[in-house]
Design a protein around this motif. Structure first.
Motif, PDB file in Angstrom:
ATOM      1  N   MET A  91       0.810  -1.181  -0.075  1.00 38.23           N
ATOM      2  CA  MET A  91      -0.181   0.003  -0.074  1.00 38.23           C
ATOM      3  C   MET A  91       0.952   1.316   0.120  1.00 38.23           C
ATOM      4  N   GLY A  92       2.095   1.280   0.335  1.00 42.67           N
ATOM      5  CA  GLY A  92       2.995   2.221   0.382  1.00 42.67           C
ATOM      6  C   GLY A  92       2.882   3.284   1.623  1.00 42.67           C
ATOM      7  N   SER A  93       2.054   3.119   2.378  1.00 36.95           N
ATOM      8  CA  SER A  93       2.118   3.903   3.514  1.00 36.95           C
ATOM      9  C   SER A  93       1.620   2.866   4.766  1.00 36.95           C
ATOM     10  N   ASN A  94       1.970   3.457   5.928  1.00 35.25           N
ATOM     11  CA  ASN A  94       1.415   2.775   7.146  1.00 35.25           C
ATOM     12  C   ASN A  94       0.417   3.598   7.969  1.00 35.25           C
ATOM     13  N   PRO A  95      -0.821   3.023   8.357  1.00 34.15           N
ATOM     14  CA  PRO A  95      -1.795   3.630   9.013  1.00 34.15           C
ATOM     15  C   PRO A  95      -1.733   3.464  10.428  1.00 34.15           C
ATOM     16  N   GLY A  96      -0.642   2.755  10.989  1.00 29.82           N
ATOM     17  CA  GLY A  96      -0.835   2.201  12.285  1.00 29.82           C
ATOM     18  C   GLY A  96      -0.401   3.572  13.409  1.00 29.82           C
ATOM     19  N   ASP A  97      -0.721   3.276  14.665  1.00 30.53           N
ATOM     20  CA  ASP A  97      -0.163   4.117  15.556  1.00 30.53           C
ATOM     21  C   ASP A  97       0.804   3.581  16.579  1.00 30.53           C
ATOM     22  N   ILE A  98       1.208   2.450  16.283  1.00 29.93           N
ATOM     23  CA  ILE A  98       2.207   1.789  17.050  1.00 29.93           C
ATOM     24  C   ILE A  98       3.352   1.245  16.420  1.00 29.93           C
ATOM     25  N   PRO A  99       4.582   1.931  16.398  1.00 28.79           N
ATOM     26  CA  PRO A  99       5.576   1.891  15.316  1.00 28.79           C
ATOM     27  C   PRO A  99       6.394   0.614  15.444  1.00 28.79           C
ATOM     28  N   GLY A 100       6.801   0.135  14.486  1.00 25.62           N
ATOM     29  CA  GLY A 100       7.270  -1.286  14.360  1.00 25.62           C
ATOM     30  C   GLY A 100       7.248  -2.045  13.134  1.00 25.62           C
ATOM     31  N   GLU A 101       8.017  -2.350  12.300  1.00 28.37           N
ATOM     32  CA  GLU A 101       8.009  -2.823  10.985  1.00 28.37           C
ATOM     33  C   GLU A 101       7.480  -4.453  11.166  1.00 28.37           C
ATOM     34  N   SER A 102       7.980  -5.042  12.341  1.00 27.32           N
ATOM     35  CA  SER A 102       7.531  -6.412  12.552  1.00 27.32           C
ATOM     36  C   SER A 102       6.319  -6.667  13.361  1.00 27.32           C
ATOM     37  N   HIS A 103       5.769  -5.467  13.859  1.00 26.84           N
ATOM     38  CA  HIS A 103       4.292  -5.466  14.656  1.00 26.84           C
ATOM     39  C   HIS A 103       3.387  -5.629  13.771  1.00 26.84           C
ATOM     40  N   PRO A 104       2.255  -5.960  14.267  1.00 24.59           N
ATOM     41  CA  PRO A 104       1.130  -6.142  13.087  1.00 24.59           C
ATOM     42  C   PRO A 104       0.544  -4.737  12.584  1.00 24.59           C
ATOM     43  N   VAL A 105       0.170  -4.676  11.447  1.00 25.23           N
ATOM     44  CA  VAL A 105      -0.449  -3.203  11.112  1.00 25.23           C
ATOM     45  C   VAL A 105      -1.944  -3.141  11.942  1.00 25.23           C
ATOM     46  N   GLU A 106      -2.246  -1.715  12.276  1.00 26.32           N
ATOM     47  CA  GLU A 106      -3.416  -1.605  12.818  1.00 26.32           C
ATOM     48  C   GLU A 106      -4.196  -0.340  12.388  1.00 26.32           C
ATOM     49  N   GLN A 107      -5.156  -0.075  12.884  1.00 24.91           N
ATOM     50  CA  GLN A 107      -6.001   1.209  12.347  1.00 24.91           C
ATOM     51  C   GLN A 107      -6.515   0.828  10.909  1.00 24.91           C
ATOM     52  N   VAL A 108      -6.752  -0.268  10.636  1.00 24.25           N
ATOM     53  CA  VAL A 108      -7.360  -0.772   9.498  1.00 24.25           C
ATOM     54  C   VAL A 108      -8.809  -1.206   9.423  1.00 24.25           C
ATOM     55  N   ARG A 109      -9.497  -0.734   8.532  1.00 24.31           N
ATOM     56  CA  ARG A 109     -10.856  -1.060   8.351  1.00 24.31           C
ATOM     57  C   ARG A 109     -10.903  -2.338   7.527  1.00 24.31           C
ATOM     58  N   GLN A 110     -12.068  -2.790   7.455  1.00 25.77           N
ATOM     59  CA  GLN A 110     -12.163  -4.182   6.526  1.00 25.77           C
ATOM     60  C   GLN A 110     -12.082  -3.701   5.133  1.00 25.77           C
ATOM     61  N   ILE A 111     -12.762  -2.471   4.854  1.00 25.63           N
ATOM     62  CA  ILE A 111     -12.409  -2.379   3.239  1.00 25.63           C
ATOM     63  C   ILE A 111     -11.133  -2.026   3.122  1.00 25.63           C
ATOM     64  N   ASP A 112     -10.248  -1.376   4.033  1.00 29.50           N
ATOM     65  CA  ASP A 112      -8.664  -1.379   3.670  1.00 29.50           C
ATOM     66  C   ASP A 112      -8.176  -2.547   3.517  1.00 29.50           C
ATOM     67  N   CYS A 113      -8.450  -3.857   4.279  1.00 28.93           N
ATOM     68  CA  CYS A 113      -7.895  -4.975   4.246  1.00 28.93           C
ATOM     69  C   CYS A 113      -8.271  -5.518   2.978  1.00 28.93           C
ATOM     70  N   LEU A 114      -9.472  -5.235   2.496  1.00 29.46           N
ATOM     71  CA  LEU A 114      -9.900  -5.751   1.247  1.00 29.46           C
ATOM     72  C   LEU A 114      -9.161  -5.214   0.158  1.00 29.46           C
ATOM     73  N   LYS A 115      -8.683  -3.905   0.457  1.00 34.57           N
ATOM     74  CA  LYS A 115      -8.116  -3.541  -1.019  1.00 34.57           C
ATOM     75  C   LYS A 115      -6.656  -4.135  -1.089  1.00 34.57           C
ATOM     76  N   TRP A 116      -5.992  -4.422   0.001  1.00 38.23           N
ATOM     77  CA  TRP A 116      -4.764  -5.012   0.345  1.00 38.23           C
ATOM     78  C   TRP A 116      -4.599  -6.318  -0.499  1.00 38.23           C
ATOM     79  N   ILE A 117      -5.998  -6.956  -0.122  1.00 37.38           N
ATOM     80  CA  ILE A 117      -6.210  -8.122  -0.677  1.00 37.38           C
ATOM     81  C   ILE A 117      -6.110  -8.415  -2.223  1.00 37.38           C
ATOM     82  N   ALA A 118      -6.837  -7.265  -2.512  1.00 39.50           N
ATOM     83  CA  ALA A 118      -7.200  -7.197  -4.246  1.00 39.50           C
ATOM     84  C   ALA A 118      -5.889  -6.817  -4.945  1.00 39.50           C
ATOM     85  N   GLU A 119      -4.922  -6.079  -4.159  1.00 37.01           N
ATOM     86  CA  GLU A 119      -3.607  -5.713  -4.709  1.00 37.01           C
ATOM     87  C   GLU A 119      -2.508  -6.890  -4.620  1.00 37.01           C
TER      88      GLU A 119
END
Length: 515
Positions: A333-361
């Motif tokens: 996706m080219g950007s990180n929406p999360g509030d808690i930094p760390g590349e090996s941490h899970p991404v958070e602050q994502v809606r289901q529609i955001d996840c579906l866009k990631w899946i489509a890509e």
């Protein structure tokens, strides 16, 4: 629906007090301290990432800037004061009656109280005072955000029917009212929980309380208007970007073998087999059947909501070994929406529609053989993979206090020993995997699933395939800020696909058959 430590008893409140009409808003908080302390943004939304220590610091500053007549002070209310104000003379489970379904307060209306009719579940904070007040004019005493109280958490009676001592700054504190993600039963006037004083996941409302030697019915000015005052102060030190901890289960792990160009039939796959595709390590989950939901005997059972039923999955699927990390998200996706930094941490602050866009890509960039596709797992696939053949509350047994998963261990399940509460996400795979090799199926972040969250059927089903909904979608697995019972294999919540997001909501990918 009385819980532990809710024994009914008579209380005498000898001294009157003033209670804020609403929870403390972000606008009110930032007039004193600049740090928002919230997972959502909006000046009329309540702060919701506040600890007891933070709230006391805010009160101290209020007492300095807005002094009151001698003896009176700004303070958190005690549990006695809070429930007295919440009830406002009522004797029913809620100040508005015996029924709650999400229409009278911001709570998880999919699991109603006192009725079978399901109500709305907004899945996020709302502006204060959007719902009707109680008989005394107080808003949002039920739901929206958990409210901290002054006193230490203890069994009833707190202090021989009088206001309790509030000077113990080390013990767990009382927590009242429930939040937007709480089922209505957890938002009753009597419902109570506990919070460690340094755990920043809550809200509060201030009170003005009299001196202990004041005569009954003392008067004090009711002017509670806050005025801006420039202040460059932070309650919390800057969060340091964490590195992969020593001993992490990903440390030194041999790379997974590339996924074959041809997905063989089940007999060519071993349960728990690891492969890599699109920079995602995947675990093979074979066809099979299992008991979905929870039995009556399970600790913290809500069997009326999670009816146990038999499910058969005729096709195997691949499940990501861990939640989608920030690095994996950014690569697509080219950007990180999360509030808690760390590349090996899970991404958070994502809606289901955001996840579906990631899946489509992912399907575009990392295509799969015909008949297979990247997807969110269905609820049935998620729970099947989570249980990995187990029948207990968790894949590792019937008890959890934060030792085997990243949850709020201050309210454990299956044990009386209070455990850890880290207060943020951890690096993925920091805890042992389940029997099939899947990590963090319990805790860390809630995980979006595909399709609408619906009531379970009463009979056995084969390959359940829920349809997409714009109003609700299932969230599974619990999170770092939720108590241990919410991390059970059977536990389920819902959110609004285009709206719900938080710093404890993420997802994991799956590869499934499309026909």
């Amino acid at each position: 629906m009385r819980q532990l430590d809710e024994t009914r008893h008579q209380v005498v409140v000898e001294l009157g007090f003033w209670m804020a009409k609403t929870e403390t808003t972000q606008k009110q908080w930032t007039r004193i301290f600049r740090h928002h302390g919230t997972s959502y943004r909006g000046e009329h939304l309540p702060v919701d990432l506040i600890s007891w220590n933070d709230a006391v610091a805010w009160m101290n500053e209020m007492n300095r800037r807005f002094p009151l007549p001698e003896g009176w002070k700004w303070s958190l209310p005690t549990e006695i004061q809070w429930e007295y104000a919440c009830r406002a003379g009522t004797e029913t489970p809620f100040s508005f009656g015996n029924v709650a379904d999400g229409t009278q307060a911001n709570c998880f209306g999919q699991f109603p109280y006192g009725t079978k009719k399901k109500g709305p579940s907004l899945g996020r904070l709302v502006e204060v005072a959007l719902y009707p007040s109680n008989p005394w004019g107080l808003h949002d005493m039920h739901g929206n955000v958990d409210e901290l109280c002054a006193n230490r958490y203890a069994s009833y009676p707190l202090d021989e029917a009088l206001d309790p001592d509030v000077h113990d700054v080390t013990a767990a504190k009382g927590l009242r009212g429930g939040r937007f993600s709480s089922i209505p039963a957890g938002c009753r006037s009597a419902s109570r929980f506990q919070a460690p004083p340094d755990h920043g996941c809550y809200g509060f409302r201030p009170a003005i309380v009299p001196p202990q030697d004041a005569p009954p019915h003392s008067e004090v000015s009711s002017q509670l208007e806050l005025t801006p005052e420039p202040e460059n102060r932070q309650l919390w030190p800057p969060y340091e970007k964490p590195s992969l901890p020593a001993g992490s289960l990903l440390d030194g792990l041999a790379p997974a073998e590339p996924l074959s160009e041809v997905f063989g039939e089940f007999q060519e796959r071993l349960v728990g087999e690891r492969r890599r595709h699109g920079n995602i390590v995947l675990i093979w989950c074979p066809p099979g059947n299992f008991s979905m939901g929870e039995p009556h005997t399970e600790p913290a059972s809500l069997v009326s909501f999670y009816r146990q039923h038999e499910v058969t999955l005729t096709h195997g699927f691949w499940m990501a070994e861990t939640e989608t990390t920030q690095k994996q998200w950014e690569e697509i996706m080219g950007s990180n929406p999360g509030d808690i930094p760390g590349e090996s941490h899970p991404v958070e602050q994502v809606r289901q529609i955001d996840c579906l866009k990631w899946i489509a890509e992912m399907n575009r960039r990392h295509p799969l053989p015909k008949g297979w596709a990247w997807s969110l797992p269905t609820e049935a696939q998620w729970e099947y993979a989570c249980r990995a053949g187990s029948r207990t509350a968790f894949s590792f047994g019937d008890s959890l206090n934060g030792d085997k998963a990243n949850c709020n261990g201050y309210m454990p399940l299956g044990t009386t020993v209070r455990g850890r509460c880290i207060g943020r996400t951890t690096v993925v795979a920091s805890y042992p995997p389940n029997a099939w090799g899947l990590c963090d199926m319990h805790g860390n972040v809630w995980e979006w699933c595909a399709g609408e969250m619906k009531e379970y059927p009463e009979t056995a089903v084969i390959d359940p395939a829920p349809k997409h909904s714009t109003t609700s979608a299932a969230l599974r697995g619990g999170s770092w800020k939720m108590f241990a019972p919410f991390s059970r294999s059977a536990s389920r919540f819902s959110g609004v696909p285009a709206l719900t997001k938080a710093d404890d909501i993420g997802f994991r990918a799956a590869i499934v058959r499309t026909k």
